[in-house]
Design an enzyme around this catalytic site. Structure first.
Site, short mmCIF file in Angstrom:
data_model
loop_
_atom_site.label_atom_id
_atom_site.label_comp_id
_atom_site.label_asym_id
_atom_site.label_seq_id
_atom_site.Cartn_x
_atom_site.Cartn_y
_atom_site.Cartn_z
N GLY A 31 0.80 -1.10 0.00
CA GLY A 31 -0.14 -0.12 -0.17
C GLY A 31 0.90 1.31 -0.01
O GLY A 31 1.96 1.26 -0.11
N HIS A 34 2.15 4.33 -5.12
CA HIS A 34 2.86 5.36 -5.79
C HIS A 34 2.75 4.92 -7.38
O HIS A 34 2.15 3.49 -7.76
CB HIS A 34 4.34 5.82 -5.46
CG HIS A 34 5.05 4.66 -4.96
ND1 HIS A 34 5.65 3.82 -6.12
CD2 HIS A 34 5.40 3.88 -4.07
CE1 HIS A 34 6.48 2.69 -5.56
NE2 HIS A 34 5.98 3.03 -4.50
N HIS A 37 4.05 1.19 -8.07
CA HIS A 37 2.74 0.08 -7.94
C HIS A 37 1.91 0.16 -9.22
O HIS A 37 1.53 -0.79 -9.65
CB HIS A 37 2.04 0.39 -6.86
CG HIS A 37 2.82 0.37 -5.45
ND1 HIS A 37 2.99 1.32 -4.51
CD2 HIS A 37 3.46 -0.54 -4.79
CE1 HIS A 37 3.84 1.14 -3.65
NE2 HIS A 37 4.03 -0.25 -3.80
P1 AMP Z 1 5.92 -2.68 -1.85
O1 AMP Z 1 4.41 -2.12 -1.39
O2 AMP Z 1 6.80 -1.76 -1.49
O3 AMP Z 1 5.81 -4.04 -1.15
O4 AMP Z 1 6.04 -3.08 -3.31
C1 AMP Z 1 4.87 -3.71 -4.03
C2 AMP Z 1 5.49 -4.24 -5.60
O5 AMP Z 1 5.98 -2.87 -6.07
C3 AMP Z 1 6.96 -5.12 -5.24
O6 AMP Z 1 6.95 -5.76 -6.24
C4 AMP Z 1 7.78 -3.70 -5.44
O7 AMP Z 1 9.08 -4.33 -6.27
C5 AMP Z 1 7.11 -2.95 -6.53
N1 AMP Z 1 7.55 -1.48 -6.41
C6 AMP Z 1 7.70 -0.71 -5.63
N2 AMP Z 1 8.32 0.48 -5.90
C7 AMP Z 1 8.83 0.35 -7.11
C8 AMP Z 1 9.23 1.08 -8.29
N3 AMP Z 1 9.86 2.57 -7.98
N4 AMP Z 1 9.58 0.76 -9.34
C9 AMP Z 1 9.04 -0.44 -9.65
N5 AMP Z 1 8.31 -1.34 -9.03
C10 AMP Z 1 8.28 -0.97 -7.63
#
Ligand code: AMP
Length: 282
Positions: A31, A34, A37
């Protein structure tokens, strides 16, 4: 878009779509959405009939001294963003729903975790692999979308899928960045203003290493030194690690060749940021 908070309802919905042979694309997140996601969601939207986005800050993957309590959360904002990206189902279970009892079985990751974030965050990838196994069983996606920002997570989940014969295609999506190069992250809001100004140094140091590789540098030790010096000179952040490995095997290299990852983690006062660069060297 429908918000679903129970596993039972999620499974009922999924079995209905499975019986209609609809393809299900799944985007797991914690969550505070951005553009990173949303890029995963967008890709899932293009490639599947049904898109399920989960929002779950998984306590199992945070160490006792990590930022579980401070992790940013804003469900109403996330709901609006998910809706505008045409998500079909937003799966938003509580911790009690996901872990009603102490687990009698946990997934333990044996390889690819003794380096990078695995060594600085003991147990982190066991928590990730456990929750992703649960999600895969609940949502039964045909494709699951992960960001290369968490490149070690991609490597670990590839291992999980292959070792446990899970019928899911992992789609790894490129890192989305702010205009100044800082990789987008939910945690960026917890940087102090001065730290936010300094934070692009992570990306700049990776770019400096890329330039050195393009000029012929093949010695990992020299590249690591170059990156460390740049981060030390240009920020108040404390380096957690700067490492170079083969990718996705995450094995040490004496000389750069094949597909490699240069990955780093830097601690600021309330946040630890990660970034990486994956490239192919002939
Ligand atoms: P998180 O909410 O941080 O667990 O991220 C969820 C998914 O979004 C994960 O697979 C992350 O690698 C991906 N993600 C987060 N930030 C980025 C980004 N800046 N660019 C690409 N994928 C992202």
């Amino acid at each position: 878009m429908k918000v679903i908070t129970t596993i039972k309802e999620m499974q009922e919905v999924i079995s209905q779509f499975k019986s209609q042979e609809k393809s299900i694309g799944f985007v797991p997140t914690m969550g505070f959405l951005h553009e990173g996601h949303l890029t995963l969601v967008n890709r899932a939207r293009q490639e599947n009939d049904i898109v399920v986005l989960s929002i779950f800050v998984n306590p199992l993957q945070f160490g006792p001294k990590e930022d579980y309590a401070d992790y940013p959360r804003d469900f109403e904002r996330d709901r609006a963003l998910a809706e505008s990206e045409m998500v079909d189902f937003l799966f938003y279970p509580s911790v009690e729903e996901m872990y009603p009892n102490e687990l009698s079985v946990k997934v333990t990751v044996q390889e690819r975790t003794d380096v990078l974030c695995g060594s600085s965050r003991p147990g982190h990838f066991d928590g990730v692999a456990t929750v992703i196994t649960k999600f895969f069983n609940i949502i039964m996606p045909i494709r699951a979308y992960f960001g290369k920002k968490d490149a070690q997570q991609v490597a670990v989940i590839e291992g999980l899928i292959s070792d446990f014969n899970i019928p899911v295609d992992l789609v790894a999506v490129d890192i989305i960045r702010e205009t100044d190069g800082l990789a987008k992250s939910s945690r960026n809001v917890n940087l102090l203003p001065k730290e936010r100004q300094e934070a692009p140094v992570l990306y700049q140091s990776l770019k400096a290493a890329e330039a050195a590789i393009n000029e012929g540098e093949r010695d990992p030790v020299k590249l690591i030194t170059l990156i460390r010096e740049k981060i030390r000179n240009d920020s108040t952040g404390v380096i957690d690690y700067v490492q170079i490995y083969s990718y996705p095997q995450l094995k040490p290299l004496e000389k750069l060749e094949g597909t490699i990852i240069i990955a780093l983690a830097v601690k600021f006062s309330k946040v630890r940021l990660i970034d990486n660069f994956i490239t192919n060297i002939d």
